[in-house]
Design an enzyme around this catalytic site. Structure first.
Site, PDB file in Angstrom:
ATOM      1  N   ASP A   1     -90.097 -12.115  20.964  1.00  0.00           N
ATOM      2  CA  ASP A   1     -90.170 -10.672  21.083  1.00  0.00           C
ATOM      3  C   ASP A   1     -89.517 -10.086  19.826  1.00  0.00           C
ATOM      4  OD1 ASP A   1     -89.830  -8.422  23.939  1.00  0.00           O
ATOM      5  OD2 ASP A   1     -90.566  -8.107  21.907  1.00  0.00           O
TER       6      ASP A   1
HETATM    7  C1  GLC Z   1     -91.151  -4.718  22.206  1.00  0.00           C
HETATM    8  C2  GLC Z   1     -91.364  -5.240  23.609  1.00  0.00           C
HETATM    9  C3  GLC Z   1     -92.539  -6.146  23.754  1.00  0.00           C
HETATM   10  C4  GLC Z   1     -93.624  -5.710  22.802  1.00  0.00           C
HETATM   11  C5  GLC Z   1     -93.107  -5.960  21.395  1.00  0.00           C
HETATM   12  C6  GLC Z   1     -94.119  -5.512  20.333  1.00  0.00           C
HETATM   13  O1  GLC Z   1     -89.805  -4.758  21.891  1.00  0.00           O
HETATM   14  O2  GLC Z   1     -90.260  -5.863  24.224  1.00  0.00           O
HETATM   15  O3  GLC Z   1     -92.950  -6.095  25.124  1.00  0.00           O
HETATM   16  O4  GLC Z   1     -94.810  -6.459  23.043  1.00  0.00           O
HETATM   17  O5  GLC Z   1     -91.870  -5.337  21.155  1.00  0.00           O
HETATM   18  O6  GLC Z   1     -94.325  -4.161  20.417  1.00  0.00           O
END
Ligand code: GLC
Length: 747
Positions: A286
């Site tokens: 993430d």
């Molecule tokens: C965010 C979220 C995740 C998302 C990623 C890209 O922090 O936690 O769910 O897909 O970043 O946007």
């Protein structure tokens, strides 16, 4: 030889041919991947593990990087996120084609509940308990997003959540692993379609692995601490269901699990996902979570973070730059074997081959296809239907709903009546060059619905937040002129979502004060509650004439609300999460254990596991939702009262529509294992059927109970069904049990 025998021979020949051709295809692809891999320098390999955010939008803390073009040209970037639209993705892909090996970029995006056509937030969709509707929603999203240059969505989010203080409850499917697993699979099938590489399919990404929804205190990004048994029984099943449905990528989670950050958690990503479950796709971290292991206090610096993540099973580094900065040195220092890097690179290159990007890097960049997909009336029709199915009827005093289309005067009041983008909820995609305001407001929805004889009055009444009551007078005045008031209140769409944990989950501002004033006029008030989470709204619940929980419904919000308000759609949604009476009850969920002193719902709560000042039971329970009609359950029959482990019980129950409206009923089947080596919940959802019944019609609904539905993880984490007595409860919600019986599992 008989015809039948020849058919069997033919079928088995076909099957073996298709298996062998599938195997041959996979082998061929693997050879292609290896042929590229052998040409790659270490720097180019590490480049494939590196993902950057495009500068169009940001969904996390941004690191400025002025040399993206140069890095892409040198093959040091494998993927971009938050880069949407054919024009933009084509421009970046052209840069990638200037690299030595011309390895195409992957474009990923949070297409969480729709792309241009937006659907109800996932928790709202989950309320439909309609797996076909949910799959069709993801199918539309994938069709639009893939036509707009995207290869990969960071969805479905499958985190089980039992704490509505956590803002990301809006993204998932609620508190129950059975319902959550079915919805996870439906969403994966919707996004990935028949075959990866089809033009209208995109890679799904199951997130957040794992147990992110159990953050202590409902505080986003907070620690998670639980037994492996609970992890396996409640939090992992939706991930496994998504994998079994064919999900090709996973995203890990920000939280530490029992003290080990998920990003570097080899138990999660290697032992379970890539080991026991045999996952052959790839794991993306993430946003920045690799570097955040420093903040966790789990590693000393970026070098150790990269070591922990790559050995822990994270293949692609979203935005932290630790792989780019440290992996080469880790290999040189013999801390990371090149085989680990090669494995991660292979996983990623394989997906690029399967998507067809090596054959044609611009395969998904077609302006004509994008234009057609983003202006498809069928998508709008589906969005309106799914939205109406997601609206939960919580209360309907004196059957005031549905409203007559000949109602003379309706006062439509509240800060969300004329809102547009609010209806898109927290995760929406700013589609470049596309009027993202093609949203039907609630006001417009009612205008579209009412006849010429109905007078629709409007007053905002108040803001969502703040204590300004100066708009009350105007609202009260039009209420007095009306036959019925419709009051649309709730949150702002950005009050529930990522990093939106709230300690107070009441309806903000003076909105409930406005309701009180409107009720004082003596007019009936129908309340629409717009939000991404279960809120606490006891005054509204106890005093409003009727309540529709409308979540955030997306592009067709206004039309869907009007369809339900005026009865063109009979509401059938059921809550996928328990709604607390008070924040003090959280965590709150229906499938709780009995305890040695079971809680009671009556007043004498001494010496039992109730609170002294409040029962443990929710305001609205899991599975609750009313209809404009009524359903009667009868004739519960079990084919057997005793079964062996290898046998099944055929269950049948008769459901009759005893009201005057056609309607859908979600018939829910719960079980209780009375005695277990691990105590078992007082109830567990084990099946459900959403069935349509015309007024006056009745149907026999059938279920099967087999060993799978009786099994659980014992102390040794073995999946077992233990002999003993089981209760079966079938009803319209977890607390509205209409018929029940029991049976015995024998050795
Ligand atoms: C965010 C979220 C995740 C998302 C990623 C890209 O922090 O936690 O769910 O897909 O970043 O946007």
């Amino acid at each position: 030889m008989s015809r039948k025998f020849l058919q069997i021979i033919g079928a088995s020949l076909l099957l073996s041919l298709s298996i062998s051709s599938l195997y041959a295809q996979k082998k061929k692809l693997a050879q292609k991947v290896d042929s590229i891999l052998h040409l790659m320098t270490l720097e180019e390999k590490i480049g494939q593990l590196n993902q950057y955010n495009d500068d169009q939008a940001a969904t996390g803390p941004v690191t400025q990087d002025n040399d993206k073009i140069g890095q892409i040209k040198r093959g040091q970037v494998g993927s971009l996120l938050n880069c949407v639209g054919v024009a933009r993705t084509r421009s970046w892909q052209k840069v990638a084609m200037q690299s030595r090996l011309k390895i195409p970029l992957l474009f990923g995006q949070d297409v969480i509940h729709g792309y241009k056509t937006t659907f109800p937030i996932p928790l709202g969709e989950a309320s439909s308990w309609d797996l076909d509707a949910i799959e069709s929603s993801a199918r539309v999203a994938a069709t639009e997003a893939s036509a707009s240059g995207l290869h990969w969505t960071f969805a479905p989010m499958v985190d089980i959540a039992r704490d509505p203080r956590w803002g990301r409850v809006m993204e998932g499917a609620g508190e129950d692993p059975y319902l959550g697993s079915l919805i996870a699979a439906a969403r994966v099938k919707g996004f990935q379609g028949n075959r990866l590489g089809d033009l209208n399919s995109m890679m799904a990404c199951v997130k957040h692995f794992a147990a992110y929804g159990a953050a202590i205190g409902g505080r986003d990004y907070n620690s998670v601490d639980m037994s492996d048994r609970l992890l396996w029984e409640v939090y992992l099943p939706p991930f496994k269901a998504a994998l079994d449905a064919g999900a090709v990528t996973f995203m890990n989670s920000f939280n530490d699990l029992n003290g080990v950050p998920a990003t570097g958690n080899a138990y999660l990503q290697r032992t379970i996902l890539k080991g026991k479950w045999g996952f052959k796709g790839f794991v993306v971290s993430d946003w920045g979570s690799i570097g955040e292991m420093i903040n966790h206090g789990n590693v000393k610096d970026g070098y150790e973070a990269a070591l922990s993540a790559i050995t822990g099973g994270s293949d692609m580094d979203m935005e932290s730059r630790n792989y780019k900065n440290s992996l080469a040195k880790l290999v040189a220092d013999k801390k990371v074997p090149i085989a680990l890097i090669d494995d991660a690179v292979r996983r990623i290159l394989l997906k690029k081959f399967e998507l067809g990007l090596f054959d044609d890097p611009f395969k998904y960049c077609n302006e004509e296809r994008e234009k057609a997909a983003l202006n498809n009336p069928e998508h709008t029709r589906i969005a309106r239907s799914v939205a109406a199915k997601s609206i939960v009827l919580l209360k309907n005093e004196n059957n005031i709903l549905p409203l007559s289309k000949n109602t003379k005067t309706i006062a439509f009041i509240g800060p969300l009546v004329k809102a547009l983008k609010q209806n898109k909820g927290f995760w929406d995609v700013e589609v470049p060059g596309v009027d993202s305001e093609h949203i039907v407001s609630q006001w417009q929805g009612l205008k579209n619905k009412i006849g010429a004889t109905t007078n629709l009055l409007y007053a905002k009444g108040c803001e969502i937040e703040g204590d300004d009551k100066s708009g009350f007078g105007e609202a009260i005045a039009i209420a007095k002129q009306s036959d019925v008031v419709v009051l649309s209140i709730g949150e702002r769409r950005d009050m529930t979502g990522e990093a939106k944990s709230r300690s107070n989950i009441g309806i903000p501002g003076v909105q409930e004060d406005l309701l009180k004033e409107l009720l004082a006029t003596g007019k009936p008030v129908v309340v629409l509650i717009n939000t991404g989470r279960p809120l606490v709204f006891n005054y509204t619940a106890d005093h409003a004439t009727a309540i529709l929980y409308t979540w955030w419904l997306g592009s067709e919000a206004g039309n869907a609300i009007a369809d339900v308000l005026f009865g063109d759609v009979n509401p059938s949604a059921k809550l996928p999460m328990s709604f607390p009476v008070s924040v003090g009850q959280i965590p709150i969920y229906y499938s709780h254990f009995s305890t040695g002193r079971p809680a009671t719902d009556d007043k004498n709560r001494i010496y039992n596991s109730s609170y002294n000042d409040l029962s443990i039971f929710p305001k609205y329970e899991f599975g609750y939702g009313k209809s404009y009609t009524s359903f009667e359950y009868s004739k519960l029959q079990l084919s057997k009262k005793k079964i062996k482990q290898t046998e099944t019980i055929e269950v049948s129950v008769t459901i009759a529509n005893t009201g005057k409206y056609d309607g859908d009923e979600v018939v829910q089947l719960y079980l209780r294992d009375r005695v277990g080596s691990i105590v078992r919940p007082v109830q567990e959802l084990k099946d459900f059927k959403k069935t349509s019944l015309k007024a006056g019609e009745s149907k026999v609904i059938q279920f099967k109970i087999d060993k799978q539905k009786l099994s659980f993880y014992n102390q040794l984490l073995n999946w077992v069904a233990e002999p003993g007595d089981f209760d079966i409860m079938i009803g319209s919600s977890s607390r509205d049990i209409r018929v029940k019986d029991s049976f015995e599992l024998i050795n």
